[in-house]
Design a protein around this motif. Structure first.
Motif, short mmCIF file in Angstrom:
data_model
loop_
_atom_site.label_atom_id
_atom_site.label_comp_id
_atom_site.label_asym_id
_atom_site.label_seq_id
_atom_site.Cartn_x
_atom_site.Cartn_y
_atom_site.Cartn_z
N PHE A 166 1.93 -6.48 21.09
CA PHE A 166 1.74 -6.78 19.66
C PHE A 166 2.91 -6.23 18.85
CE2 PHE A 166 0.20 -5.72 15.40
CZ PHE A 166 -0.44 -6.88 15.02
N PHE A 174 -0.71 -11.29 19.35
CA PHE A 174 -1.07 -11.38 17.93
C PHE A 174 -2.53 -10.99 17.69
CE2 PHE A 174 2.52 -13.88 19.08
CZ PHE A 174 3.44 -13.59 18.09
N LEU A 175 -2.97 -11.19 16.46
CA LEU A 175 -4.32 -10.77 16.09
C LEU A 175 -5.42 -11.35 17.00
CD1 LEU A 175 -5.68 -8.95 14.00
CD2 LEU A 175 -5.77 -10.88 12.45
N PRO A 176 -5.38 -12.64 17.34
CA PRO A 176 -6.46 -13.15 18.21
C PRO A 176 -6.55 -12.37 19.53
CG PRO A 176 -5.15 -14.96 17.33
CD PRO A 176 -4.43 -13.71 16.96
N VAL A 212 -12.44 -3.43 -0.69
CA VAL A 212 -13.53 -3.68 0.27
C VAL A 212 -13.04 -4.36 1.55
CG1 VAL A 212 -15.31 -3.77 -1.51
CG2 VAL A 212 -14.16 -5.89 -0.83
N SER A 271 -2.81 -3.45 -3.98
CA SER A 271 -1.89 -2.51 -4.62
C SER A 271 -2.67 -1.39 -5.32
CB SER A 271 -0.99 -3.24 -5.61
OG SER A 271 -1.76 -4.07 -6.44
N TYR A 285 -2.75 2.17 -3.60
CA TYR A 285 -1.72 3.22 -3.68
C TYR A 285 -2.22 4.43 -4.47
CZ TYR A 285 1.48 -0.73 -2.58
OH TYR A 285 2.09 -1.81 -2.02
N SER A 289 8.31 4.21 0.85
CA SER A 289 8.26 4.67 -0.55
C SER A 289 6.82 4.94 -0.98
CB SER A 289 8.92 3.65 -1.48
OG SER A 289 8.19 2.46 -1.49
N ILE A 290 5.89 4.18 -0.44
CA ILE A 290 4.47 4.42 -0.77
C ILE A 290 3.98 5.68 -0.05
CG2 ILE A 290 2.13 3.46 -0.60
CD1 ILE A 290 4.00 2.20 -2.75
N TYR A 329 5.15 8.38 -2.24
CA TYR A 329 4.36 8.35 -3.49
C TYR A 329 2.97 8.96 -3.30
CZ TYR A 329 1.57 6.15 -7.23
OH TYR A 329 0.71 5.91 -8.27
N CYS A 377 -10.63 -2.65 -10.92
CA CYS A 377 -10.27 -3.39 -9.70
C CYS A 377 -10.42 -4.89 -9.93
CB CYS A 377 -11.20 -2.99 -8.57
SG CYS A 377 -10.93 -1.32 -8.03
N GLN A 381 -12.61 -9.24 -5.33
CA GLN A 381 -12.22 -9.28 -3.91
C GLN A 381 -13.22 -10.07 -3.08
OE1 GLN A 381 -11.38 -5.21 -2.43
NE2 GLN A 381 -11.00 -4.76 -4.59
N TYR A 382 -12.69 -10.74 -2.10
CA TYR A 382 -13.52 -11.50 -1.18
C TYR A 382 -13.96 -10.62 -0.02
CZ TYR A 382 -14.76 -14.78 2.43
OH TYR A 382 -15.43 -15.44 3.42
N TRP A 439 -3.86 -16.86 6.49
CA TRP A 439 -3.89 -16.49 7.92
C TRP A 439 -2.73 -17.05 8.73
CZ3 TRP A 439 -6.63 -12.48 8.74
CH2 TRP A 439 -7.75 -12.23 7.95
N GLY A 446 2.10 -12.10 12.84
CA GLY A 446 1.14 -11.08 13.25
C GLY A 446 -0.27 -11.64 13.36
N PHE A 447 -0.60 -12.59 12.48
CA PHE A 447 -1.96 -13.13 12.52
C PHE A 447 -2.14 -14.13 13.66
CE2 PHE A 447 -2.32 -12.30 7.71
CZ PHE A 447 -2.83 -11.03 7.96
N ASP A 462 5.89 -13.46 -0.15
CA ASP A 462 5.45 -12.08 -0.19
C ASP A 462 6.52 -11.25 0.54
OD1 ASP A 462 4.15 -9.69 0.08
OD2 ASP A 462 2.39 -10.46 1.10
N LYS A 514 5.91 -5.09 -4.88
CA LYS A 514 4.89 -4.43 -5.71
C LYS A 514 5.07 -2.92 -5.69
CE LYS A 514 1.34 -6.09 -3.40
NZ LYS A 514 2.11 -6.72 -2.32
N ALA A 515 5.49 -2.39 -4.53
CA ALA A 515 5.68 -0.94 -4.43
C ALA A 515 6.73 -0.48 -5.45
CB ALA A 515 6.11 -0.57 -3.02
N ILE A 560 5.31 -0.63 -9.03
CA ILE A 560 4.29 0.39 -9.29
C ILE A 560 4.88 1.80 -9.25
CG2 ILE A 560 2.12 1.41 -8.42
CD1 ILE A 560 1.43 -1.39 -7.32
N THR A 561 5.72 2.04 -8.25
CA THR A 561 6.15 3.44 -8.06
C THR A 561 7.65 3.66 -8.34
OG1 THR A 561 6.75 3.19 -5.73
CG2 THR A 561 4.44 3.66 -6.21
N ALA A 605 3.86 -11.07 -3.06
CA ALA A 605 2.43 -11.34 -2.84
C ALA A 605 1.85 -12.19 -3.98
CB ALA A 605 1.64 -10.06 -2.66
N PRO A 643 1.57 -6.86 -9.93
CA PRO A 643 0.27 -6.19 -9.78
C PRO A 643 -0.18 -5.49 -11.05
CG PRO A 643 1.97 -5.02 -8.55
CD PRO A 643 2.62 -6.22 -9.13
N VAL A 644 -1.49 -5.33 -11.21
CA VAL A 644 -2.02 -4.73 -12.44
C VAL A 644 -1.59 -3.27 -12.58
CG1 VAL A 644 -4.07 -6.21 -12.58
CG2 VAL A 644 -4.23 -4.09 -11.33
N GLU A 645 -1.25 -2.62 -11.46
CA GLU A 645 -0.88 -1.21 -11.53
C GLU A 645 0.59 -1.01 -11.88
OE1 GLU A 645 -2.11 -2.70 -8.80
OE2 GLU A 645 -4.20 -2.08 -8.83
#
Lengths: 212, 422
Positions: free
Chosen positions: A48, A54-56, A97, A147, A150, A181-182, A185, B110, B113-114, B280, B284-285, B341, B364-365, B368-369, B397, B401-403
C-alpha cells in the motif's frame, strides 16, 4: 503457511479459508496461523505504501483476518493478551464524524499486535484525556478528515499538556489532509496520511525505544 | 451608467473571465472562483448552525462577504441546507450543527457531514437490481430518513398498482398506512419552500451586486452515488472482489439515474455549470485498473453528456488525482473546469496542457495556519506556474475552509489582484 500467505496477499478469500481449515486440521498452532495472517497484512501494508495495493485490498485483507480470528479464537490461549506490543488509543476528534480512516487504523493496529482502545468519532478533548488516564496508552492517535480537525487536535493536545500527560505518550495525528505544518501547529509528535503510516509510526517508536 | 447596469456588466465580465480560462482563452487576469459556501457566512461572525437555521442571517452574511472578497465567482449557497427541513425529514445519513436529535448533532461551528453507512446490504443487491424504484421507495428511503419510515409499511411492490382493481384496493389502504407521512411531508414542504425562497433571493441579491456563483446544480458520479449512499465505503470496496458484476450493475443503474436527473434539471432550470464532487476515485482508494473498470467509464460518459448539452462540468477532484490525469486527457479540450485538491502541478501541465485548465489549490493548511507572506509566496508561485492563462485560483479540496484566517484569504485575493494580470 506459504500457501496461506499467498492466498491472503492475492486476495483469494476462499482459498485463505480453506488453507486455514487445512492447517488447523494438520495440527498447526492457531497462533502460528494467525501470525501468518498478520505477516500477510504487514506485507499488504508495505505494498500500500508503495502504491501497489489500495483501499479495497486493505479492507478485504482485514476482513480475512477478522474471519480467521473468529475461527481460530477457540484454539488460542488467553495468555496471548499479555504479548501485545503496546497500547494505543484512537479516535476521531470533536466535530468530525468520519470513521473510515480511523476504523482502518484500528484494524491494522490490532492486526499488528497492538491493544487498541477505539473511542469513536466526534470525541471531545476531555474524553481523550480520560481515555489516556484510564487506558494508559503509549500512543494516542487523533484522526480527522476535515479542516476543523486541526483546531480540535491542537486543543486536545494542549489539554493533555496541561494535565501533564505527555511525558510517556506519543501523539500521532492522521488524515488525508495532515502535513508537517499541521503537526507543528497541533503540537503532535508525528503525522500520517493513511492507516498504514499509523502502524509504521508505532512500530518505529517501539523499535527506537521511544516507547516501552 | 446606472448602478444596476454597472453590476450587470460586472456580473457577465466575471463569468467571462472564468469561462475564458475554462475554454483555454487567456483572460485579462487570473480569476478567483471558489467552491466554498460556509466561509462566506462564518467569516462574518455567523456560525454554521445559524447559517442553517436562520436564512435571513445567512443571506445577509453571504451578500456582505461577496462584496468584501470581490471574487469572480462565489461558492454556491445551495449546499447550505435548511436545518429545520433536515430536522423534519430526520435524515439519519447526515450530522449537522444544531440538529434537534442529539445523535445527529454537531457543534455549532461544524459544517454538515455525511455518515458513511451501508444502506443497501450486500445480499440485497439482486433485489435492488430487480426493481430499483420499488426497493428505493419501500426499503432505502425508510432507512435513510426515519420520518419516512412509514413507507416500509407498504406491503407489496408498487408494480402491483398497475391495474384498476389494485388502484381501488391498495391505494386507499396505503393512505391509511401513510397518514403520518402526509403530515410530515406537508411540514417538510413548507420548510423546503422557505429554504428555496431564501436561496433564490440570495442568488438574485448576489446577481444584483454583480457576483455569479460557481454552479447552481450538483450531482454525484455514478460510482460515488453507490459508494456514498447505498453500499457504504466498506461494502463497495469489498464488492470489487466479492461481487464485482453486481457492483458494476449498480453503477450502471446510477449512470442512467444521473443522466435522467440532469435531463430533468435542464427542463427545470437554466443549467450552465454543474458541480460534481468526486469522492472515491483518487489515488489510494483504488488501483488504476479498478478506476478504469469501475469508475471512469461512467464518469467520462457523464462528462460527455453534460458537454453535449452545453453544460460545463465542474468536478471537484477530492484527494490526490495525479494518477488519474491520463484519463482526463481523453476529454475534449476546453470544456471542463476541474477543481483540484492535491495534484502534481508539473504532471498536470505535462499531461493536460491544452486540454483542461487548472483550478486550485492554495492549501487549507496554509490558509488556516500559515502567514500572509507564505500565502502570497504560494499564490505567486502558482501564477508563475501557469503563465498561459489556464489557471483559476481557489483553496484546495472544497475551496476556502471556514477556519481560514481572514487575513490569509485577503492575502490570496490581493496577490492575484497585484500579480495575476496578464
Amino acid at each position: 503457511m506459504k500457501d496461506l500467505m499467498n492466498a491472503v496477499i492475492q486476495m483469494d478469500e476462499q482459498s485463505a479459508i480453506k488453507q486455514t481449515e487445512k492447517l488447523l486440521a494438520d495440527g498447526k498452532s492457531a497462533m502460528e496461523i494467525l501470525d501468518t495472517y498478520r505477516e500477510a497484512l504487514s506485507q499488504i501494508g508495505t505494498l500500500f505504501e508503495r502504491g501497489e495495493c489500495f483501499l479495497p485490498e486493505l479492507i478485504l485483507s482485514g476482513e480475512m483476518l477478522k474471519t480467521a480470528s473468529e475461527k481460530l479464537k477457540p484454539f488460542i490461549q488467553k495468555s496471548v493478551d499479555a504479548e501485545k506490543r503496546g497500547r494505543v488509543v484512537v479516535g476521531t476528534v470533536q466535530g468530525d464524524v468520519h470513521d473510515i480512516g480511523k476504523d482502518i487504523v484500528v484494524l491494522l493496529l490490532d492486526a499488528s499486535g497492538y491493544e487498541v482502545m477505539d473511542v469513536g468519532v466526534d470525541v471531545s478533548a476531555e474524553t481523550f484525556t480520560t481515555a489516556v488516564q484510564e487506558f494508559m496508552p503509549q500512543v494516542l492517535g487523533l484522526s480527522g478528515l476535515l479542516s476543523s480537525a486541526y483546531g480540535q487536535m491542537k486543543g486536545t493536545i494542549e489539554l493533555l499538556n496541561r494535565k501533564n500527560l505527555r511525558s510517556d505518550l506519543k501523539i500521532m495525528i492522521g488524515g488525508g489532509q495532515m502535513s508537517d505544518s499541521i503537526r507543528i501547529y497541533t503540537g503532535a509528535d508525528a503525522f500520517g496520511n493513511n492507516a498504514v503510516a499509523a502502524v509504521r509510526l508505532c512500530d518505529d517508536w517501539i523499535e527506537e525505544g521511544q516507547i516501552i | 451608467m446606472t448602478e444596476h447596469l454597472k453590476n450587470e456588466k460586472l456580473y457577465h465580465a466575471r463569468i467571462k473571465r472564468v469561462m475564458d480560462v475554462v475554454a483555454l482563452r487567456k483572460p485579462d487576469r487570473v480569476p478567483i472562483a471558489t467552491m466554498s459556501d460556509y466561509f462566506f457566512v462564518t467569516s462574518q461572525g455567523v456560525n454554521c448552525k445559524e447559517a442553517m437555521y436562520d436564512p435571513d442571517k445567512m443571506k445577509k452574511a453571504y451578500t456582505k462577504s461577496a462584496g468584501e472578497y470581490n471574487l469572480d465567482m462565489c461558492g454556491t449557497p445551495s449546499s447550505i441546507f435548511s436545518g429545520p427541513l433536515m430536522d423534519v425529514m430526520d435524515v439519519s445519513a447526515f450530522s449537522w450543527p444544531g440538529a434537534t436529535k442529539e445523535s445527529n448533532r454537531l457543534p455549532n461551528n461544524c459544517t454538515i457531514q455525511y455518515q458513511d453507512k451501508e444502506y443497501l446490504m450486500s445480499d440485497e443487491c439482486d433485489d435492488f437490481l430487480k426493481d430499483p424504484t420499488d426497493f428505493t421507495l419501500r426499503k432505502l428511503i425508510p432507512r435513510m430518513s426515519s420520518s419516512l419510515s412509514d413507507l416500509s409499511n407498504i406491503p407489496i411492490s408498487i408494480r402491483t398498482m398497475s391495474m384498476p382493481y389494485t388502484i381501488l384496493r391498495l391505494l386507499p389502504m396505503m393512505s391509511l398506512l401513510l397518514q403520518d407521512l402526509g403530515t410530515k411531508l406537508k411540514i417538510a414542504g413548507g420548510e423546503l419552500e422557505r429554504a428555496q425562497s431564501a436561496q433564490n433571493t440570495l442568488k438574485a441579491d448576489l446577481k444584483s451586486i454583480g457576483y455569479p456563483t460557481t454552479y447552481h446544480f450538483g450531482i454525484m458520479s455514478p460510482f460515488d452515488w453507490v459508494a456514498d449512499f447505498l453500499r457504504g465505503m466498506k461494502g463497495t470496496m469489498l464488492d470489487m472482489y466479492r461481487q464485482p458484476d453486481k457492483l458494476k450493475a449498480l453503477v450502471d443503474v446510477f449512470e442512467q439515474t444521473v443522466t435522467e436527473l440532469i435531463d430533468a434539471a435542464i427542463e427545470m432550470y437554466q443549467l450552465d455549470r454543474v458541480g460534481i464532487p468526486l469522492h472515491w476515485g483518487a489515488a489510494g482508494f483504488m488501483s488504476d485498473q479498478q478506476y478504469a473498470e469501475f469508475y471512469w467509464p461512467q464518469l467520462k460518459r457523464l462528462f460527455l453528456h453534460l458537454i453535449e448539452k452545453n453544460i460545463t462540468p465542474m468536478p471537484l477532484y477530492e484527494g490526490n488525482y495525479t494518477p488519474r490525469l491520463k484519463y482526463l486527457a481523453e476529454l475534449p479540450p476546453g470544456k471542463i473546469a476541474g477543481h483540484y485538491d492535491t495534484v502534481d502541478r508539473q504532471q498536470h501541465k505535462d499531461i493536460l496542457s491544452g486540454i483542461t485548465c487548472f483550478w486550485g489549490d492554495v492549501p487549507k493548511a496554509l490558509l488556516i495556519t500559515g502567514t500572509t507572506e507564505q500565502v502570497k509566496d504560494y499564490v505567486k508561485e502558482l501564477i508563475d506556474d501557469f503563465p498561459d492563462g489556464d489557471l483559476i485560483i481557489d483553496g484546495d479540496a472544497s475551496g476556502i475552509p471556514v477556519e481560514s484566517k481572514k487575513e490569509n484569504v485577503m492575502a490570496m485575493i490581493e496577490t492575484v489582484d497585484e500579480y495575476g494580470k496578464y
